[in-house]
Design an enzyme around this catalytic site. Structure first.
Site, PDB file in Angstrom:
ATOM      1  N   GLU A  70      60.314  13.259  73.791  1.00 60.36           N
ATOM      2  CA  GLU A  70      61.117  14.357  73.269  1.00 60.36           C
ATOM      3  C   GLU A  70      62.326  14.670  74.144  1.00 60.36           C
ATOM      4  O   GLU A  70      63.374  15.062  73.640  1.00 60.36           O
ATOM      5  CB  GLU A  70      60.259  15.634  73.113  1.00 60.36           C
ATOM      6  CG  GLU A  70      61.092  16.834  72.707  1.00 60.36           C
ATOM      7  CD  GLU A  70      60.351  17.899  71.935  1.00 60.36           C
ATOM      8  OE1 GLU A  70      59.118  17.965  72.071  1.00 60.36           O
ATOM      9  OE2 GLU A  70      61.025  18.669  71.227  1.00 60.36           O
ATOM     10  N   ILE A  88      55.085  18.494  76.001  1.00 64.38           N
ATOM     11  CA  ILE A  88      54.481  19.797  75.678  1.00 64.38           C
ATOM     12  C   ILE A  88      54.828  20.088  74.229  1.00 64.38           C
ATOM     13  O   ILE A  88      55.972  20.418  73.907  1.00 64.38           O
ATOM     14  CB  ILE A  88      55.005  20.923  76.608  1.00 64.38           C
ATOM     15  CG1 ILE A  88      54.664  20.618  78.075  1.00 64.38           C
ATOM     16  CG2 ILE A  88      54.399  22.268  76.179  1.00 64.38           C
ATOM     17  CD1 ILE A  88      55.188  21.653  79.072  1.00 64.38           C
ATOM     18  N   THR A  91      56.068  24.267  72.703  1.00 64.50           N
ATOM     19  CA  THR A  91      56.797  24.804  73.867  1.00 64.50           C
ATOM     20  C   THR A  91      56.994  26.320  73.774  1.00 64.50           C
ATOM     21  O   THR A  91      56.930  27.017  74.794  1.00 64.50           O
ATOM     22  CB  THR A  91      58.171  24.096  73.989  1.00 64.50           C
ATOM     23  OG1 THR A  91      57.923  22.708  74.166  1.00 64.50           O
ATOM     24  CG2 THR A  91      58.964  24.596  75.176  1.00 64.50           C
ATOM     25  N   ASP A 218      56.007  14.604  67.471  1.00 68.31           N
ATOM     26  CA  ASP A 218      55.161  15.708  67.000  1.00 68.31           C
ATOM     27  C   ASP A 218      53.906  15.189  66.296  1.00 68.31           C
ATOM     28  O   ASP A 218      52.866  15.832  66.312  1.00 68.31           O
ATOM     29  CB  ASP A 218      55.914  16.586  65.983  1.00 68.31           C
ATOM     30  CG  ASP A 218      57.123  17.288  66.574  1.00 68.31           C
ATOM     31  OD1 ASP A 218      57.049  17.727  67.725  1.00 68.31           O
ATOM     32  OD2 ASP A 218      58.147  17.401  65.851  1.00 68.31           O
TER      33      ASP A 218
HETATM   34  C1  IPD Z   1      57.350  22.077  67.554  1.00 66.79           C
HETATM   35  C2  IPD Z   1      55.936  22.477  67.216  1.00 66.79           C
HETATM   36  C3  IPD Z   1      55.922  23.386  66.001  1.00 66.79           C
HETATM   37  C4  IPD Z   1      56.590  22.740  64.810  1.00 66.79           C
HETATM   38  C5  IPD Z   1      57.995  22.284  65.167  1.00 66.79           C
HETATM   39  C6  IPD Z   1      57.959  21.365  66.392  1.00 66.79           C
HETATM   40  P1  IPD Z   1      57.862  21.666  70.170  1.00 66.79           P
HETATM   41  O1  IPD Z   1      57.367  21.195  68.669  1.00 66.79           O
HETATM   42  O2  IPD Z   1      55.126  21.348  66.976  1.00 66.79           O
HETATM   43  O3  IPD Z   1      54.599  23.710  65.593  1.00 66.79           O
HETATM   44  O4  IPD Z   1      56.643  23.677  63.760  1.00 66.79           O
HETATM   45  O5  IPD Z   1      58.480  21.576  64.044  1.00 66.79           O
HETATM   46  O6  IPD Z   1      59.276  20.996  66.715  1.00 66.79           O
HETATM   47  O7  IPD Z   1      59.324  21.999  70.042  1.00 66.79           O
HETATM   48  O8  IPD Z   1      57.043  22.831  70.548  1.00 66.79           O
HETATM   49  O9  IPD Z   1      57.596  20.450  70.987  1.00 66.79           O
HETATM   50 CA    CA Z   2      56.786  18.912  69.499  1.00 62.53          CA
END
Ligand code: IPD
Ligand code: CA
Length: 261
Positions: A70, A88, A91, A218
């Site tokens: 990421e 993570i 986040t 994700d």
């Molecule tokens: C997010 C989380 C969240 C989801 C977002 C993601 P991040 O990842 O998984 O549940 O709704 O689409 O981007 O930014 O916490 O690594």
């Molecule tokens: Ca994520």
């Protein structure tokens, strides 16, 4: 040991070490290091430090593998295996002190693009919950020692998890979709961690999960957990900027797909 099992064992070692680091940094206090796509899309110093640690460990142990994470640029490998890593996931939860965050690590084969790769192994480790979900292709999915299976259909309808992207411009459309789903659902959940949502489908804690606009890291590990637990993972609107993942037990998946697509 099968290659998939070896990769899973290594992924679990990495995830546990990375999780320990994330957990320790959380206890020391977390600062937002920057914002990314929108003001709501934050990154902490720990996200970067944890990804760096995972990258270094993989480079030392498996120097020919590729890496997609990421926080930093992707690295193309020579072995055919690519690691897809969210250091993570969740986040916003992590920064706010909620335990619903996870280190998500998958090993995939083929072009390192969603829907083109074949996932070989996946681990979703939630250090603050003390839970480690793991799967190797063809070997099933497990939570610690327990084999996972997706939920049986519920007479009162499905418990459906979902999530929303960070861009406020997409929220109205996502809420309209949610309104359609809610009519058929027992209830809705929004945890803030896509990898843990997918792990929850695999464990039968929720019946289904869908979301638009996820990034590869994700879902790479979590989707394998779902299929290895007997669930179905599919994609809708793949030609759009925000394809939708739909993950559920088979009968629920069919019903939800009718509502969503
Ligand atoms: C997010 C989380 C969240 C989801 C977002 C993601 P991040 O990842 O998984 O549940 O709704 O689409 O981007 O930014 O916490 O690594
Ligand atoms: Ca994520």
């Amino acid at each position: 040991m099968a290659r998939e099992t070896e990769l899973m064992t290594f992924a679990e070692e990495l995830a546990r070490e990375a999780g320990e680091l994330a957990h320790r940094r959380r206890a020391e206090g977390v600062d937002i290091a920057a914002t990314k796509s929108t003001l709501a899309d934050i990154v902490t110093a720990a996200d970067r430090e944890v990804e760096q640690l995972i990258r270094e460990r993989i480079a030392a142990e498996r120097p020919d593998d590729g890496f997609v994470g990421e926080e930093f640029d992707a690295l193309r490998g020579r072995s055919g295996v690519t690691w897809v890593v969210d250091p993570i996931d969740g986040t916003v939860n992590y920064a706010g002190g909620s335990p619903f965050y996870a280190v998500s690590i998958a090993a995939v084969e083929g072009e390192p693009r969603p829907r083109e790769w074949m996932a070989l192994a996946g681990v979703v480790h939630a250090p603050a919950l003390g839970e480690t979900f793991r799967a190797a292709r063809g070997e099933g999915a497990f939570l610690d020692g327990r084999r996972l299976a997706v939920a049986e259909p519920h007479a009162a309808g499905a418990l459906v998890a979902t999530g929303f992207g960070y861009d406020p411009a997409t929220h109205a459309g996502d809420l309209a979709t949610l309104a359609r789903v809610f009519v058929h659902a027992r209830d809705i959940r929004r945890t803030g961690s896509a990898s843990l949502d997918l792990a929850s489908v695999a464990a039968g804690r929720v019946d289904a999960y869908y979301e638009r606009g996820l990034s590869p890291w994700d879902h790479a590990a979590g989707a394998l957990l779902v299929t290895e637990a007997g669930g179905v993972v599919s994609w809708a609107d793949v030609a759009s900027a925000r394809p939708m993942i739909i993950a559920a037990a088979p009968t629920v998946h069919a019903t939800l797909t009718d509502v969503l697509v």
